[in-house]
Design a protein around this motif. Structure first.
Motif, short mmCIF file in Angstrom:
data_model
loop_
_atom_site.label_atom_id
_atom_site.label_comp_id
_atom_site.label_asym_id
_atom_site.label_seq_id
_atom_site.Cartn_x
_atom_site.Cartn_y
_atom_site.Cartn_z
N GLY A 59 1.19 -1.67 -0.03
CA GLY A 59 -0.17 -0.26 -0.37
C GLY A 59 1.07 1.08 0.06
O GLY A 59 2.47 1.29 -0.71
N ALA A 60 0.70 2.73 0.71
CA ALA A 60 0.78 3.84 0.34
C ALA A 60 2.07 3.59 1.40
O ALA A 60 1.83 3.19 1.89
N ASP A 61 2.59 4.32 0.85
CA ASP A 61 4.52 4.27 1.97
C ASP A 61 4.09 5.33 3.38
O ASP A 61 3.59 6.52 3.19
N PHE A 65 3.37 9.96 5.20
CA PHE A 65 1.90 10.73 5.34
C PHE A 65 2.32 11.92 6.17
O PHE A 65 1.94 12.46 6.44
N LEU A 76 -1.67 9.28 -4.92
CA LEU A 76 -1.97 7.42 -5.28
C LEU A 76 -3.79 7.88 -6.05
O LEU A 76 -3.95 7.43 -6.82
N THR A 97 0.76 -10.07 0.81
CA THR A 97 -0.08 -9.11 1.33
C THR A 97 0.24 -8.49 0.62
O THR A 97 0.67 -7.15 0.85
N LEU A 99 -2.00 -4.54 0.47
CA LEU A 99 -2.83 -4.06 1.66
C LEU A 99 -2.98 -2.36 0.85
O LEU A 99 -2.59 -1.50 -0.31
N GLY A 100 -4.57 -2.28 1.51
CA GLY A 100 -4.31 -0.42 0.96
C GLY A 100 -4.03 -0.03 -0.56
O GLY A 100 -5.59 -0.66 -1.37
N LEU A 127 -4.86 2.97 10.65
CA LEU A 127 -3.96 4.49 10.95
C LEU A 127 -4.80 4.89 10.93
O LEU A 127 -4.47 5.96 10.82
N ILE A 129 -7.03 6.16 9.33
CA ILE A 129 -7.37 6.98 8.01
C ILE A 129 -8.53 6.24 6.98
O ILE A 129 -9.15 5.05 7.67
N PRO A 131 -9.40 4.03 3.62
CA PRO A 131 -9.58 4.24 2.29
C PRO A 131 -9.96 4.98 1.14
O PRO A 131 -10.77 4.91 1.01
N CYS A 133 -9.69 6.50 -2.29
CA CYS A 133 -8.77 6.54 -3.76
C CYS A 133 -9.65 5.72 -4.48
O CYS A 133 -10.03 4.55 -5.07
N THR A 260 -7.20 14.46 9.02
CA THR A 260 -5.95 15.79 9.91
C THR A 260 -6.55 15.21 10.86
O THR A 260 -5.71 15.93 11.74
N PHE A 271 1.55 2.53 14.89
CA PHE A 271 2.35 1.66 14.26
C PHE A 271 3.95 1.65 14.10
O PHE A 271 4.71 0.69 14.18
N PHE A 272 3.84 3.00 14.32
CA PHE A 272 6.22 2.68 13.74
C PHE A 272 6.50 2.81 15.01
O PHE A 272 7.54 1.97 15.37
N LYS A 278 12.34 -2.65 18.47
CA LYS A 278 13.13 -3.87 18.33
C LYS A 278 14.15 -3.44 18.38
O LYS A 278 15.45 -3.78 17.85
C1 LIG Z 1 -5.72 18.35 4.35
C2 LIG Z 1 -4.99 17.46 3.59
C3 LIG Z 1 -6.12 16.18 2.47
C4 LIG Z 1 -5.72 14.78 2.43
C5 LIG Z 1 -6.72 14.04 2.06
C6 LIG Z 1 -6.01 12.37 2.25
C7 LIG Z 1 -4.52 12.50 1.03
C8 LIG Z 1 -4.41 11.32 1.57
C9 LIG Z 1 -2.90 11.07 0.63
C10 LIG Z 1 -2.86 8.80 0.66
C11 LIG Z 1 -3.52 8.13 0.14
C12 LIG Z 1 -3.59 6.81 0.78
C13 LIG Z 1 -5.44 5.67 0.69
C14 LIG Z 1 -4.14 4.58 0.83
O1 LIG Z 1 -6.22 3.96 0.92
C15 LIG Z 1 -3.66 4.36 1.96
C16 LIG Z 1 -2.85 3.11 2.10
O2 LIG Z 1 -2.66 2.13 1.02
S1 LIG Z 1 -2.45 3.14 3.87
C17 LIG Z 1 -1.06 1.90 3.92
C18 LIG Z 1 -1.85 0.94 3.69
N1 LIG Z 1 -0.60 -0.56 4.53
C19 LIG Z 1 -0.32 -0.66 5.84
O3 LIG Z 1 -1.04 -0.33 6.79
C20 LIG Z 1 0.53 -2.12 5.50
C21 LIG Z 1 1.43 -1.46 6.84
N2 LIG Z 1 2.14 -3.75 7.19
C22 LIG Z 1 1.77 -3.88 7.46
O4 LIG Z 1 0.67 -4.25 7.81
C23 LIG Z 1 2.94 -4.60 7.59
O5 LIG Z 1 4.68 -4.20 7.92
C24 LIG Z 1 2.48 -5.78 6.34
C25 LIG Z 1 3.21 -5.77 4.95
C26 LIG Z 1 1.64 -6.82 6.33
C27 LIG Z 1 4.36 -6.85 6.00
O6 LIG Z 1 4.88 -7.36 8.22
P1 LIG Z 1 6.12 -7.96 8.37
O7 LIG Z 1 6.70 -8.93 7.36
O8 LIG Z 1 5.94 -8.47 9.56
O9 LIG Z 1 7.14 -6.54 8.43
P2 LIG Z 1 7.49 -5.25 8.92
O10 LIG Z 1 5.91 -5.35 9.49
O11 LIG Z 1 8.03 -5.46 9.98
O12 LIG Z 1 7.49 -4.07 8.16
C28 LIG Z 1 9.06 -4.16 7.43
C29 LIG Z 1 9.20 -2.50 6.90
O13 LIG Z 1 8.61 -2.52 6.44
C30 LIG Z 1 8.06 -1.33 6.74
N3 LIG Z 1 6.62 -0.90 6.50
C31 LIG Z 1 5.71 -2.05 5.94
N4 LIG Z 1 4.49 -1.10 5.32
C32 LIG Z 1 4.72 -0.18 5.30
C33 LIG Z 1 3.93 0.93 4.63
N5 LIG Z 1 3.08 0.65 4.25
N6 LIG Z 1 5.09 2.07 4.32
C34 LIG Z 1 6.08 2.16 4.84
N7 LIG Z 1 6.88 1.31 5.39
C35 LIG Z 1 6.45 0.24 6.33
C36 LIG Z 1 8.08 -1.06 8.25
O14 LIG Z 1 7.82 -0.26 9.01
C37 LIG Z 1 9.44 -1.99 8.69
O15 LIG Z 1 10.53 -1.11 8.37
P3 LIG Z 1 12.10 -1.11 9.32
O16 LIG Z 1 10.98 -1.43 10.73
O17 LIG Z 1 12.32 -2.15 8.77
O18 LIG Z 1 12.06 0.28 9.11
#
Ligand SMILES: CCCCCCCCCCCCC[C@H](O)CC(=O)SCCNC(=O)CCNC(=O)[C@H](O)C(C)(C)COP(=O)(O)OP(=O)(O)OC[C@H]1O[C@@H](n2cnc3c(N)ncnc32)[C@H](O)[C@@H]1OP(=O)(O)O
Length: 713
Positions: A59-61, A65, A76, A97, A99-100, A127, A129, A131, A133, A260, A271-272, A278
């Protein structure tokens, strides 16, 4: 970042942004230009979007955010709309997996393919927020309101098979996704394109919408406990019943509201924080840290004691594929434990644990060859010291000895052995196979290898390990204890148990302190207070004032209940009464009489106490203690304390945890002022004395997040 290739008439855009292919700005830009090129290329008839590596995309980074980058074009949203508007059929091919934003891309595509490993989910509400888009508008059109509501408001993932059954996927393939996706893309026809745009569909079963939405709203009001995202997401889904463009506008409005909100910032922090812990170090000696440490390889673990904790710990270890030797002197208890373990694992895996993996024995000497032992006997220091002496004698000298204690002195336990460097506390939370927290406690002599091994073991068994220093109650129970102390003072001053519980449940806890006490059993803490010399089985120790013990205000109310055998649910009565076989807490006139008499006997003037005062008095001393813990160097940073409370004590996640809440919601200056105010009213409670770290930070106008950023490696 994103690679483009053509296979005959099919253009394939592959995201390549390891480890999780998150959709940061670079990826979005390259996908967008790949898409535009493919649209312009006359030789290309259809387009596949897929990912390289372990997943299509997570999903999104989320790291973008808090920054402007998330708004840089292509956003996106623009990318998803470009896919939807494509004049050539787009096939999304999903694996791992997804997501999002990954699901958003898939929904905007004209066809969705997955391999059988795929899982699809919308974790956005976790998170804080929405979903966006178009997800809340397209998903109900594709899978119906009920499934859409479930997916969006729970954040749970769907397996490929479930997604196929729900209509989210068009096809599931078993191997070589690239080849199958290219083959599929070749077979699709541009003539059917318009009909494949989900935005042009209507929501199936719209005639039953009101019932579905009402039922969901009722459940969410009960479950969300103050978190705003799930109910807002429901409103967005409701808008899918409107024309698509109107629904999209509503989605954008609601999306902005959540984006917001302070809760979104708190949930992103949580989340972070779970991932930051660790990266531990010992504050007093930063050279001892996760980078300098090499864990031992753990293949087999001994568990000593087959009570509730021992059983839960064994299940966690077996589920992670470790060999376990479960040791218990009482044969009947051991047999009962084995059958509980087998039943629990059968329920999960459909099979019994391999005989090789679990060995159950009454003979300590069977622990001779394990790599690590976790002791889980009764919480009694003398008993634990004796057990550690025995373990030291029977186990290999390189074996690590861990104690599952919720607050006893690790150094005293280690001193019973000849290997204090190999002794560590591993505090599991009950039920140990369910709760994700593992509080690891190092003692004065614990080696860096032992610490690293305990932290690694936590990760292996799917727990979030948090490293803390040794002090009575460690971090979690040391802080939590103050919450209960103050809750009893509130009863003395005029509140009833249900008032205190209600105020904290409205704040977001699943259960208030008195319901928790009844669930856990009041006798556990009563025994601890007796051991600490605060009370006796018959009342205050001789020559001790009823309301003042060991230099502090004291409430004997909990002791008085225990002296009447009211230990909580297990005895049918505690702070509440319980009908036989029921867990429903019913207010009890007996308890009210006891509190009333206690107030009269000791001259308390009953007054009305507001929910705000209840929340502040129960939570602020606990947070103040958190500052002391940081000051004493017992936790690596505020994230560690927050994660302990989020995962071990049911602290409402949407507030980020106690330290985040103090820092970002209450404000350190306001917290200090409140502590001073309550201290003036309650001078005999040391927990109202503000910690010097808090004073310093409030005076400097700095924040915990700045302090933590500077101190974390
Ligand atoms: C006024 C202003 C108005 C504005 C209006 C709105 C603007 C909106 C603009 C954005 C729109 C976005 C819309 C979209 O629908 C949103 C999304 O996509 S939200 C993101 C959804 N995804 C997630 O939440 C994923 C979360 N991650 C997980 O659940 C797990 O990481 C996993 C994918 C199941 C994998 O698990 P593991 O194998 O155990 O790995 P880790 O969890 O340890 O992760 C490894 C490493 O990656 C980093 N990480 C994981 N996911 C993300 C991510 N999505 N973005 C960035 N980084 C991510 C995690 O932190 C680890 O990093 P490390 O700790 O090792 O540095």
């Amino acid at each position: 970042m994103a690679e483009c290739a053509t296979y005959g008439t099919v253009a394939v855009l592959q995201i390549n942004n390891p480890p999780l292919n998150v959709l940061g700005h670079d990826v979005r830009s390259q996908l967008m230009s790949g898409l535009q090129q493919a649209l312009q290329d006359k030789a290309v008839c259809s387009i596949v979007i897929m990912g390289k590596g372990q997943t299509f995309t997570a999903g999104a980074d989320v790291k973008e955010f808090g920054t402007e980058k998330v708004f840089w074009e292509p956003t996106l949203h623009s990318l998803v709309e470009a896919v939807s508007a494509s004049t050539k059929p787009v096939v999304t091919a999903i694996h791992g997996t997804t997501l999002g934003g990954g699901v958003a891309l898939a929904l905007a595509s004209h066809y969705r393919l997955a391999d059988s490993s795929a899982k699809m989910g919308l974790p956005e509400v976790q998170l804080g927020i929405l979903p966006t888009c178009g997800v809340t508008q397209r998903l109900p059109r594709l899978v119906g309101l009920q499934t859409a509501v479930r997916m969006v408001t729970s954040g749970q993932t769907q397996s490929a098979q479930q997604a196929l059954t729900a209509g989210l996927l068009d096809k599931v393939v078993t191997d070589d996704l690239l080849k199958k996706a290219v083959g599929f893309a070749r077979s699709v026809d541009v003539r059917g394109l318009e009909a494949r745009r989900v935005s042009s569909w209507t929501v199936p079963g719209a005639d039953r919408a009101e019932d579905v939405l009402d039922a969901a709203r009722k459940t969410l009001v009960r479950r969300s406990r103050g978190a705003i995202a799930p109910l807002t997401a429901l409103q967005a889904i409701q808008a899918s019943l409107l024309p698509f463009e109107t629904g999209m506008k509503r989605e954008a409005e609601l999306g902005r509201y959540l984006w917001t909100s302070w809760q979104a910032a708190a949930l992103r922090y949580a989340f972070f924080a779970e991932r930051t812990v660790k990266r531990w170090h010992i504050p007093r000696n930063k050279n001892v840290n996760y980078r300098t440490a090499e864990p031992m390889d753990i293949k087999s673990v001994g568990v000593l004691g087959a009570g509730t904790m021992g059983v839960g710990i064994t299940i966690s270890l077996l589920q992670a594929g470790l060999k376990v030797v479960l040791t218990e002197v009482n044969k009947a208890q051991l047999d009962k434990a084995v059958s509980l373990i087998q039943r629990s694992l059968e329920g999960k895996s459909g099979g019994k644990p391999q005989p090789m993996q679990l060995r159950a024995t009454t003979d300590y000497s069977q622990l001779r060859e394990v790599d690590l032992v976790i002791e889980a006997v009764f919480e009694d220091l003398a008993l634990k010291k004796k057990v550690f002496q025995q373990l030291d004698a029977v186990t290999n000298p390189r074996t690590i000895l861990a104690t599952n204690t919720s607050g006893l002195d690790i150094d005293q336990i280690a001193a019973a052995t000849q290997r204090p460097d190999k002794v560590i506390g591993t505090h599991f939370f009950s039920p140990a196979h369910v709760m994700r927290l593992l509080e690891n406690i190092y003692g004065r002599h614990t080696s860096v290898e032992t610490i690293a091994t305990a932290m690694q073991l936590g990760a292996t068994i799917g727990k979030v390990g948090v490293l803390v220093g040794n002090c009575p109650g460690f971090v979690g129970n040391r802080m939590k204890g103050l919450n209960f102390t103050e809750a009893m003072f509130l009863l003395e001053e005029g509140a009833e148990p249900q008032d205190v519980d209600k105020a904290l449940e409205e704040f977001g806890f699943a259960m208030g302190p008195f319901r928790v006490s009844d669930l856990a059993g009041g006798d556990v803490h009563w025994r601890r207070r007796i051991q600490a010399g605060l009370t006796t089985e018959h009342g205050p120790p001789p020559y001790t004032p009823v309301l003042y013990r060991q230099g502090n205000r004291y409430s004997p109310l909990a002791d008085m209940l225990c002296m009447q055998g009211r230990f909580g649910q297990k005895t049918g009565a505690g702070w509440y009464r319980y009908k036989s076989g029921s867990r429903t807490a019913l207010p009890d006139a007996e308890v009210h009489r006891l509190i009333h008499k206690h107030r009269q006997d000791h001259g308390f003037q009953r007054r009305n106490i507001s929910s705000q005062e209840i929340v502040e008095r129960c939570l602020f001393p606990l947070i103040n203690e958190g500052f002391r813990i940081l000051e004493e160097g017992l936790a690596t940073g505020p994230q560690d304390i927050d994660v302990i409370f989020l995962l071990g004590f049911g602290w409402p996640r949407h507030t980020g945890g106690p330290m985040y809440y103090a820092d970002k919601v209450v404000g350190l200056g306001n917290l200090l002022q409140s502590l001073e105010k309550y201290r003036a009213y309650h001078p005999r409670s040391a927990h109202w004395v503000p910690s010097s770290l808090l004073r310093k930070m409030a005076a400097q106008g700095t924040s915990l997040s700045i302090w933590a950023a500077g101190s974390r490696l």
